[in-house]
Design a protein around this motif. Sequence first.
Motif, PDB file in Angstrom:
ATOM      1  N   LEU A 144       2.361  86.568  46.830  1.00 64.02           N
ATOM      2  CA  LEU A 144       0.039  87.413  48.338  1.00 64.02           C
ATOM      3  C   LEU A 144       0.743  88.832  48.290  1.00 64.02           C
ATOM      4  O   LEU A 144       0.086  89.415  48.571  1.00 64.02           O
ATOM      5  N   SER A 145       1.901  88.369  49.436  1.00 64.95           N
ATOM      6  CA  SER A 145       2.407  89.027  50.548  1.00 64.95           C
ATOM      7  C   SER A 145       2.930  91.049  50.057  1.00 64.95           C
ATOM      8  O   SER A 145       2.353  91.798  50.753  1.00 64.95           O
ATOM      9  N   LYS A 146       2.703  90.537  49.001  1.00 59.46           N
ATOM     10  CA  LYS A 146       3.023  91.723  47.986  1.00 59.46           C
ATOM     11  C   LYS A 146       2.301  92.285  46.745  1.00 59.46           C
ATOM     12  O   LYS A 146       3.131  93.183  46.462  1.00 59.46           O
ATOM     13  N   ILE A 147       1.069  92.088  47.051  1.00 63.26           N
ATOM     14  CA  ILE A 147      -0.317  92.503  45.830  1.00 63.26           C
ATOM     15  C   ILE A 147      -0.927  92.818  47.101  1.00 63.26           C
ATOM     16  O   ILE A 147      -1.660  92.891  48.525  1.00 63.26           O
ATOM     17  N   ARG A 172       7.874 102.713  44.167  1.00 65.91           N
ATOM     18  CA  ARG A 172       7.037 102.730  45.933  1.00 65.91           C
ATOM     19  C   ARG A 172       5.676 102.329  45.327  1.00 65.91           C
ATOM     20  O   ARG A 172       5.430 102.189  46.254  1.00 65.91           O
ATOM     21  N   GLU A 173       4.479 102.259  44.365  1.00 65.93           N
ATOM     22  CA  GLU A 173       3.580 101.702  44.176  1.00 65.93           C
ATOM     23  C   GLU A 173       3.360 100.909  43.395  1.00 65.93           C
ATOM     24  O   GLU A 173       3.977 100.765  42.122  1.00 65.93           O
ATOM     25  N   THR A 174       2.787 100.164  43.191  1.00 64.58           N
ATOM     26  CA  THR A 174       2.455  99.037  42.008  1.00 64.58           C
ATOM     27  C   THR A 174       1.150  98.620  41.987  1.00 64.58           C
ATOM     28  O   THR A 174       0.349  98.079  43.028  1.00 64.58           O
ATOM     29  N   VAL A 175       0.208  98.452  41.099  1.00 62.67           N
ATOM     30  CA  VAL A 175      -1.023  98.367  40.560  1.00 62.67           C
ATOM     31  C   VAL A 175      -0.692  97.197  40.160  1.00 62.67           C
ATOM     32  O   VAL A 175      -0.864  97.515  38.389  1.00 62.67           O
ATOM     33  N   PHE A 176      -1.645  96.791  39.959  1.00 62.45           N
ATOM     34  CA  PHE A 176      -1.954  95.346  38.910  1.00 62.45           C
ATOM     35  C   PHE A 176      -2.672  95.319  38.220  1.00 62.45           C
ATOM     36  O   PHE A 176      -4.008  95.619  39.089  1.00 62.45           O
ATOM     37  N   VAL A 177      -2.972  94.777  36.963  1.00 60.80           N
ATOM     38  CA  VAL A 177      -4.299  94.673  36.066  1.00 60.80           C
ATOM     39  C   VAL A 177      -4.413  94.232  35.750  1.00 60.80           C
ATOM     40  O   VAL A 177      -3.370  93.534  34.845  1.00 60.80           O
ATOM     41  N   ARG A 212       9.026  91.071  38.819  1.00 60.39           N
ATOM     42  CA  ARG A 212       9.911  91.171  40.033  1.00 60.39           C
ATOM     43  C   ARG A 212      10.558  91.838  40.547  1.00 60.39           C
ATOM     44  O   ARG A 212      10.942  92.752  41.646  1.00 60.39           O
ATOM     45  N   THR A 213      11.429  93.215  39.445  1.00 59.16           N
ATOM     46  CA  THR A 213      12.859  93.796  38.999  1.00 59.16           C
ATOM     47  C   THR A 213      11.282  95.343  39.524  1.00 59.16           C
ATOM     48  O   THR A 213      12.214  95.988  40.537  1.00 59.16           O
ATOM     49  N   LEU A 214      10.180  95.018  38.951  1.00 58.24           N
ATOM     50  CA  LEU A 214       9.471  97.048  39.032  1.00 58.24           C
ATOM     51  C   LEU A 214       8.984  97.140  40.543  1.00 58.24           C
ATOM     52  O   LEU A 214       9.488  97.749  40.979  1.00 58.24           O
ATOM     53  N   ILE A 215       8.470  95.442  41.137  1.00 54.72           N
ATOM     54  CA  ILE A 215       8.258  95.936  42.370  1.00 54.72           C
ATOM     55  C   ILE A 215       9.265  96.419  43.187  1.00 54.72           C
ATOM     56  O   ILE A 215       9.328  97.049  44.354  1.00 54.72           O
ATOM     57  N   GLU A 216      10.417  95.677  43.377  1.00 55.53           N
ATOM     58  CA  GLU A 216      11.034  96.125  44.103  1.00 55.53           C
ATOM     59  C   GLU A 216      11.805  97.315  43.600  1.00 55.53           C
ATOM     60  O   GLU A 216      12.600  98.338  44.137  1.00 55.53           O
ATOM     61  N   HIS A 217      11.214  98.252  42.492  1.00 58.41           N
ATOM     62  CA  HIS A 217      11.618  99.244  41.957  1.00 58.41           C
ATOM     63  C   HIS A 217      10.866 100.499  41.737  1.00 58.41           C
ATOM     64  O   HIS A 217      10.843 101.664  41.108  1.00 58.41           O
ATOM     65  N   ASP A 269      -2.365  80.161  45.119  1.00 58.25           N
ATOM     66  CA  ASP A 269      -1.423  79.142  46.220  1.00 58.25           C
ATOM     67  C   ASP A 269      -0.277  79.898  45.873  1.00 58.25           C
ATOM     68  O   ASP A 269       0.892  80.205  46.980  1.00 58.25           O
ATOM     69  N   HIS A 270      -0.187  80.849  44.859  1.00 55.29           N
ATOM     70  CA  HIS A 270       1.505  81.326  44.704  1.00 55.29           C
ATOM     71  C   HIS A 270       1.076  82.573  44.409  1.00 55.29           C
ATOM     72  O   HIS A 270       2.632  83.460  43.777  1.00 55.29           O
ATOM     73  N   GLY A 271       0.052  83.449  43.883  1.00 54.39           N
ATOM     74  CA  GLY A 271       0.160  85.115  43.398  1.00 54.39           C
ATOM     75  C   GLY A 271       0.283  84.177  42.108  1.00 54.39           C
ATOM     76  O   GLY A 271      -0.142  83.850  41.877  1.00 54.39           O
ATOM     77  N   LEU A 272       1.420  86.282  41.834  1.00 53.40           N
ATOM     78  CA  LEU A 272       1.105  86.172  40.398  1.00 53.40           C
ATOM     79  C   LEU A 272       2.123  85.000  39.566  1.00 53.40           C
ATOM     80  O   LEU A 272       3.210  84.782  40.322  1.00 53.40           O
ATOM     81  N   VAL A 273       1.522  84.853  38.273  1.00 49.76           N
ATOM     82  CA  VAL A 273       2.048  83.633  37.620  1.00 49.76           C
ATOM     83  C   VAL A 273       2.625  83.615  36.295  1.00 49.76           C
ATOM     84  O   VAL A 273       1.744  85.288  35.788  1.00 49.76           O
ATOM     85  N   GLU A 274       3.248  83.409  36.083  1.00 47.52           N
ATOM     86  CA  GLU A 274       4.179  83.530  34.574  1.00 47.52           C
ATOM     87  C   GLU A 274       4.492  82.737  33.025  1.00 47.52           C
ATOM     88  O   GLU A 274       4.021  81.213  33.786  1.00 47.52           O
ATOM     89  N   LEU A 275       3.710  82.532  31.896  1.00 49.98           N
ATOM     90  CA  LEU A 275       4.137  81.534  31.346  1.00 49.98           C
ATOM     91  C   LEU A 275       5.737  81.200  31.060  1.00 49.98           C
ATOM     92  O   LEU A 275       5.835  80.223  30.813  1.00 49.98           O
TER      93      LEU A 275
END
Length: 266
Positions: A222-225, A200-205, A193-198, A178-184
């Motif tokens: 989800l729209s940014k994954i 060009r490409e992001t891979v989530f593992v 959030r800062t990383l994806i803004e800075h 429902d919300h995409g990536l979530v954190e503790l």
Amino acid sequence: MPRLPAAMRQQAIVEMITEGAGAAISTIAATCDVSEETVRRDLLQLEKDGVIRRVYGGAIPADRKAPIAERLASGHREKEAIARLVSKIVTADQWVFITGGSTTIAIAQQLRNGPPLKVMTNMHAIAEALQGGEHKVILTGGEYVASSGCMAGAEVIAAIAQCTFDLSIVGIYGFDPDHGLVELDRYHQDLKRTLIEHSRETVFVGDNTKFGALGRYCSVPLSKIKTIVSDRRPMGRVADVLEHAGVSILTPDERGGPVHLKEVRS
């Protein structure tokens, strides 16, 4: 222990986890005389209730974060499979950020003898894992957190905000359909959030236990994954949501040759 009704079984599971500071799925299943799949469903519900927190292979009390040493000791095969796939994504001379974590340490170890990279990280163990290769490694500042082995705080965010990375390799704490990536916590929300803004490409593992895992704060919608690398594909609603969103899920059984992000997204 004789078979118990679901509510009583879940209470017994909570007691096992809290009294022993954690418990393995196999142990819970044997003790409660149910299948491991039943235990996984129970743990998912208990995590939703905020009583426990799932970790690879089991669960721990909700108020305890598994120290890095424990996470490094589990899931070697899964993490190495993820690392091999990620190593096929990077290309020579990229400017890369790698977030701290047990999976990303495995990735750094796999990258050690690969093409030369310029890497920034907030984890000393990642810098050490890259030593011996032809890489240039930069550590962020920040406060050292012994349980995670990472640097944290405003200094890390500031170091990222000064850069534009070709690629960021970002560990997943949890994925909520429902919300995409979530954190503790809010810090990791700000970090990602800062990383994806800075970048060009992001891979989530992350391994498959991250799919459906819950967190208190939303970090990446989800729209940014675009690309997730895992040890196996998610199932059920999570799989449906990711497919509908057009997210590329890379798993070991799908790719044998070199993988590049442009190829993945084509």
